[in-house]
Design a protein around this motif. Structure first.
Motif, PDB file in Angstrom:
ATOM      1  N   MET A 236      22.454 115.627  41.831  1.00 14.27           N
ATOM      2  CA  MET A 236      23.273 115.191  40.706  1.00 14.27           C
ATOM      3  C   MET A 236      22.684 115.641  39.373  1.00 14.27           C
ATOM      4  O   MET A 236      23.394 116.223  38.538  1.00 14.27           O
ATOM      5  N   VAL A 237      21.388 115.410  39.155  1.00 11.53           N
ATOM      6  CA  VAL A 237      20.812 115.795  37.860  1.00 11.53           C
ATOM      7  C   VAL A 237      20.749 117.315  37.714  1.00 11.53           C
ATOM      8  O   VAL A 237      20.889 117.834  36.601  1.00 11.53           O
ATOM      9  N   ALA A 238      20.575 118.032  38.814  1.00  9.76           N
ATOM     10  CA  ALA A 238      20.596 119.497  38.739  1.00  9.76           C
ATOM     11  C   ALA A 238      21.979 119.993  38.318  1.00  9.76           C
ATOM     12  O   ALA A 238      22.100 120.875  37.455  1.00  9.76           O
ATOM     13  N   VAL A 239      23.011 119.427  38.913  1.00  9.61           N
ATOM     14  CA  VAL A 239      24.383 119.825  38.577  1.00  9.61           C
ATOM     15  C   VAL A 239      24.712 119.462  37.126  1.00  9.61           C
ATOM     16  O   VAL A 239      25.271 120.270  36.379  1.00  9.61           O
ATOM     17  N   LEU A 240      24.352 118.250  36.709  1.00 13.43           N
ATOM     18  CA  LEU A 240      24.634 117.833  35.333  1.00 13.43           C
ATOM     19  C   LEU A 240      23.870 118.696  34.328  1.00 13.43           C
ATOM     20  O   LEU A 240      24.411 119.082  33.290  1.00 13.43           O
ATOM     21  N   SER A 241      22.620 119.017  34.635  1.00 15.80           N
ATOM     22  CA  SER A 241      21.840 119.887  33.755  1.00 15.80           C
ATOM     23  C   SER A 241      22.467 121.271  33.672  1.00 15.80           C
ATOM     24  O   SER A 241      22.628 121.829  32.577  1.00 15.80           O
TER      25      SER A 241
ATOM     26  N   ALA B 180      13.106 118.222  37.634  1.00 14.58           N
ATOM     27  CA  ALA B 180      11.775 118.716  38.006  1.00 14.58           C
ATOM     28  C   ALA B 180      10.868 117.579  38.465  1.00 14.58           C
ATOM     29  O   ALA B 180      10.109 117.726  39.439  1.00 14.58           O
ATOM     30  N   THR B 181      10.955 116.446  37.797  1.00 14.95           N
ATOM     31  CA  THR B 181      10.140 115.285  38.185  1.00 14.95           C
ATOM     32  C   THR B 181      10.528 114.784  39.570  1.00 14.95           C
ATOM     33  O   THR B 181       9.661 114.554  40.416  1.00 14.95           O
ATOM     34  N   LEU B 182      11.827 114.617  39.823  1.00 19.88           N
ATOM     35  CA  LEU B 182      12.291 114.147  41.130  1.00 19.88           C
ATOM     36  C   LEU B 182      11.931 115.140  42.233  1.00 19.88           C
ATOM     37  O   LEU B 182      11.487 114.741  43.317  1.00 19.88           O
TER      38      LEU B 182
ATOM     39  N   ARG C 210       9.438 114.490  45.376  1.00 22.22           N
ATOM     40  CA  ARG C 210       9.929 114.687  46.745  1.00 22.22           C
ATOM     41  C   ARG C 210       9.017 115.641  47.519  1.00 22.22           C
ATOM     42  O   ARG C 210       8.749 115.423  48.692  1.00 22.22           O
ATOM     43  N   VAL C 211       8.528 116.687  46.865  1.00 17.21           N
ATOM     44  CA  VAL C 211       7.724 117.700  47.547  1.00 17.21           C
ATOM     45  C   VAL C 211       6.269 117.257  47.709  1.00 17.21           C
ATOM     46  O   VAL C 211       5.679 117.444  48.771  1.00 17.21           O
TER      47      VAL C 211
ATOM     48  N   VAL D 250      12.189 110.666  47.796  1.00 15.49           N
ATOM     49  CA  VAL D 250      13.288 110.551  46.841  1.00 15.49           C
ATOM     50  C   VAL D 250      14.539 111.085  47.540  1.00 15.49           C
ATOM     51  O   VAL D 250      14.536 112.211  48.041  1.00 15.49           O
ATOM     52  N   PRO D 251      15.616 110.302  47.585  1.00 15.12           N
ATOM     53  CA  PRO D 251      16.843 110.776  48.242  1.00 15.12           C
ATOM     54  C   PRO D 251      17.380 112.044  47.570  1.00 15.12           C
ATOM     55  O   PRO D 251      17.237 112.235  46.363  1.00 15.12           O
ATOM     56  N   LEU D 252      18.010 112.890  48.343  1.00 13.75           N
ATOM     57  CA  LEU D 252      18.528 114.157  47.838  1.00 13.75           C
ATOM     58  C   LEU D 252      19.693 114.018  46.853  1.00 13.75           C
ATOM     59  O   LEU D 252      19.760 114.775  45.880  1.00 13.75           O
TER      60      LEU D 252
END
Length: 128
Positions: free
Chosen positions: A110-115, A90-92, A96-97, A103-105
Motif C-alpha cells: 500500500m505505501v509503495a503504491v501510494l508513494s 523502506a522502513t517496513l 520485514r527483511v 510485517v504483513p505484505l
C-alpha cells in the motif's frame, strides 16, 4: 491523474489506515508480538493509537492540500508525500527483511503504491 485526485486517494487511504490502527490496536499488536506480556502489550496498543492519530493527521493535511492552486506548491506537496511514504516503505521493508517481526505484505504494498502515485502525479504537474 490529476493532483487533486491523487491527494484525495492518498488522504482517504491514510485516514482509513489510521482508523484501522484505532479499531484493531490490540489485535494488530498481538499479531506482531504474540508472546508479549500484558505490560508490553499495553505499550504496543498505546503506540498503535499514537500511530493511528499520526496517520489520520497526515491524511487530513493532504486532504486539505487539495485546495492549493499554485502548481509549484502542489508539486512540492506531492513530492513531500511521496518521499514520506517512500521512507515508510523502506522502513517496513527493512523490518520485514532484517527484523524478527513479520510485517504483513499488504501495508508494504500500500505505501509503495501510494508513494509511486504521488511521485507520478508530482512529475506530471506543470510548474509555472
Amino acid at each position: 491523474m490529476s493532483p487533486k485526485l491523487t491527494l484525495t486517494i492518498v488522504s482517504v487511504a491514510l485516514v482509513l489506515t489510521g482508523l484501522v490502527f484505532f479499531g484493531f490496536a490490540e489485535k494488530i499488536t498481538q499479531g506482531l508480538w504474540p508472546q508479549a506480556d500484558a505490560y508490553a502489550m499495553n505499550i504496543g496498543v498505546v503506540m498503535r493509537y499514537i500511530l493511528g492519530a499520526s496517520v489520520i493527521t497526515s491524511g487530513c493535511i493532504l486532504f486539505q492540500a487539495r485546495a492549493v492552486e499554485d502548481q509549484s506548491s502542489v508539486k512540492k506537496i506531492l513530492l513531500g508525500g511521496a518521499v514520506g511514504l517512500a521512507v515508510i516503505f523502506a522502513t517496513l521493508a527493512c523490518i520485514r527483511v532484517t527484523g524478527n517481526t513479520l510485517v504483513p505484505l499488504p501495508p508494504i504494498v500500500m505505501v509503495a503504491v501510494l508513494s509511486g502515485l504521488c511521485f507520478w502525479s508530482a512529475f506530471k504537474v506543470k510548474s509555472g
